[in-house]
Design a protein around this motif. Structure first.
Motif, PDB file in Angstrom:
ATOM      1  N   GLY A  62       0.784  -1.228   0.000  1.00  0.00           N
ATOM      2  CA  GLY A  62       0.000   0.000   0.000  1.00  0.00           C
ATOM      3  C   GLY A  62       0.811   1.271   0.000  1.00  0.00           C
ATOM      4  O   GLY A  62       0.278   2.358  -0.237  1.00  0.00           O
ATOM      5  N   SER A  90       2.953   7.917  -1.314  1.00  0.00           N
ATOM      6  CA  SER A  90       1.508   7.687  -1.381  1.00  0.00           C
ATOM      7  C   SER A  90       1.169   6.422  -0.610  1.00  0.00           C
ATOM      8  O   SER A  90       1.974   5.487  -0.535  1.00  0.00           O
ATOM      9  N   TYR A  91      -0.034   6.412  -0.034  1.00  0.00           N
ATOM     10  CA  TYR A  91      -0.470   5.248   0.732  1.00  0.00           C
ATOM     11  C   TYR A  91      -1.921   4.935   0.388  1.00  0.00           C
ATOM     12  O   TYR A  91      -2.785   5.813   0.433  1.00  0.00           O
ATOM     13  N   LYS A  92      -2.166   3.684   0.045  1.00  0.00           N
ATOM     14  CA  LYS A  92      -3.499   3.237  -0.337  1.00  0.00           C
ATOM     15  C   LYS A  92      -4.249   2.785   0.910  1.00  0.00           C
ATOM     16  O   LYS A  92      -3.962   1.742   1.494  1.00  0.00           O
ATOM     17  N   LYS A  98      -6.935   6.839  -1.578  1.00  0.00           N
ATOM     18  CA  LYS A  98      -5.484   6.955  -1.468  1.00  0.00           C
ATOM     19  C   LYS A  98      -5.108   8.346  -0.956  1.00  0.00           C
ATOM     20  O   LYS A  98      -5.726   9.347  -1.330  1.00  0.00           O
ATOM     21  N   SER A 100      -1.673  11.038  -0.445  1.00  0.00           N
ATOM     22  CA  SER A 100      -0.330  11.235  -0.982  1.00  0.00           C
ATOM     23  C   SER A 100       0.191  12.612  -0.595  1.00  0.00           C
ATOM     24  O   SER A 100      -0.583  13.535  -0.298  1.00  0.00           O
ATOM     25  N   ARG A 150     -10.015  14.023  -6.936  1.00  0.00           N
ATOM     26  CA  ARG A 150      -8.826  14.323  -6.148  1.00  0.00           C
ATOM     27  C   ARG A 150      -8.940  15.723  -5.549  1.00  0.00           C
ATOM     28  O   ARG A 150      -9.153  16.696  -6.286  1.00  0.00           O
TER      29      ARG A 150
END
Length: 268
Positions: A62, A90-92, A98, A100, A150
């Motif tokens: 992730g 970035s992290y899911k 997500k 970032s 976003r």
């Protein structure tokens, strides 16, 4: 019979792939012709080229890191507008959400400027520091058709520096102009739609992004419309071709057309 079936099956597959590639190049040609037509349609608008190279690396499940270098031009591709380098994480959080963040160093070529007293400051290079924090959500409305939203908070800081200044009537050198340091907060909201074509290396997309000032209120600054396609060259390499139109709320800022290309690479 088996070998004959395999032969004809392979031939049909190659014919289909060739048709897909022809359609892809026709789409690219359409984008460039559209950009050229729009430039002619409004001669007062600017035209530029943006090019970038990026690399991504998966660190943990992730979590990923990214690096990018970018070049931009303006004045109908006659002048360099800026160079920039960036690094981010970035992290899911889930399959559809997500977060970032990234830092960007920008080396901006400031255009010539006339002061209120009629003196002029020639072009000069100016460093800028930028930080982004983003939250991106996506949703597959129907099979292979995905919408994403976003929301990005952006902070840009321009350090103070001294630049040359000349008298407007005689061209005589004057005391340097002090460009004061300044910070700027923005909120950028982007809605994007993309379609994953079955058995195709191309993924077309379109997006609209609104940018607002966050100083002493909430003020509209500009809009970006983008249409393009991603081209998957291999499991780790890809190209992104796009056309962008940007309109400003400030009448002193020229609207602009951009044709861009991005090369991306993913490390194992």
């Amino acid at each position: 019979r088996v070998s004959e079936y395999n032969l004809f099956g392979t031939k049909r597959k190659r014919d289909m792939e060739n048709r897909i590639y022809r359609k892809g190049w026709e789409f690219f040609l359409f984008l460039f012709l559209l950009a050229g037509w729009l430039v002619q349609a409004r001669a007062s608008d600017d035209f530029g080229f943006w090019g970038s190279v990026s690399a991504e690396k998966k660190l943990y499940k992730g979590l990923g890191a990214s690096f990018e270098g970018e070049f931009r031009s303006r004045d109908n591709v006659r002048t360099v507008e800026r160079w920039s380098v960036s690094a981010g994480l970035s992290y899911k959080l889930t399959n559809w959400l997500k977060i970032s963040s990234d830092y960007i160093f920008i080396h901006y070529y400031h255009p010539m400027e006339v002061t209120r007293k009629g003196n002029y400051v020639p072009e000069f290079w100016q460093p800028r520091h930028r930080v982004n924090f983003s939250l991106t959500g996506k949703y597959e409305v129907v099979k292979r058709l995905t919408f994403s939203l976003r929301e990005r908070w952006q902070y840009t800081y321009r350090p103070e520096r001294s630049v040359e200044k000349y008298k407007g009537t005689t061209g005589e050198r004057m005391d340097d102009e002090i460009v004061k340091g300044k910070g700027k907060n923005n909120l950028r909201s982007r809605l994007q739609v993309e379609y994953d074509i079955p058995k195709c290396s191309f993924t077309p997309y379109a997006s609209c992004e609104l940018t607002h000032y966050l100083h002493s209120g909430f003020y509209y600054e500009k809009t970006r419309w983008i249409v393009g396609t991603e081209w998957k060259l291999s499991k780790r390499q890809g190209l992104d071709f796009y056309y962008l139109y940007q309109s400003h709320a400030d009448e002193e800022e020229s609207n602009g057309h951009v044709v861009g290309i991005k090369y991306s690479f993913k490390f194992k």
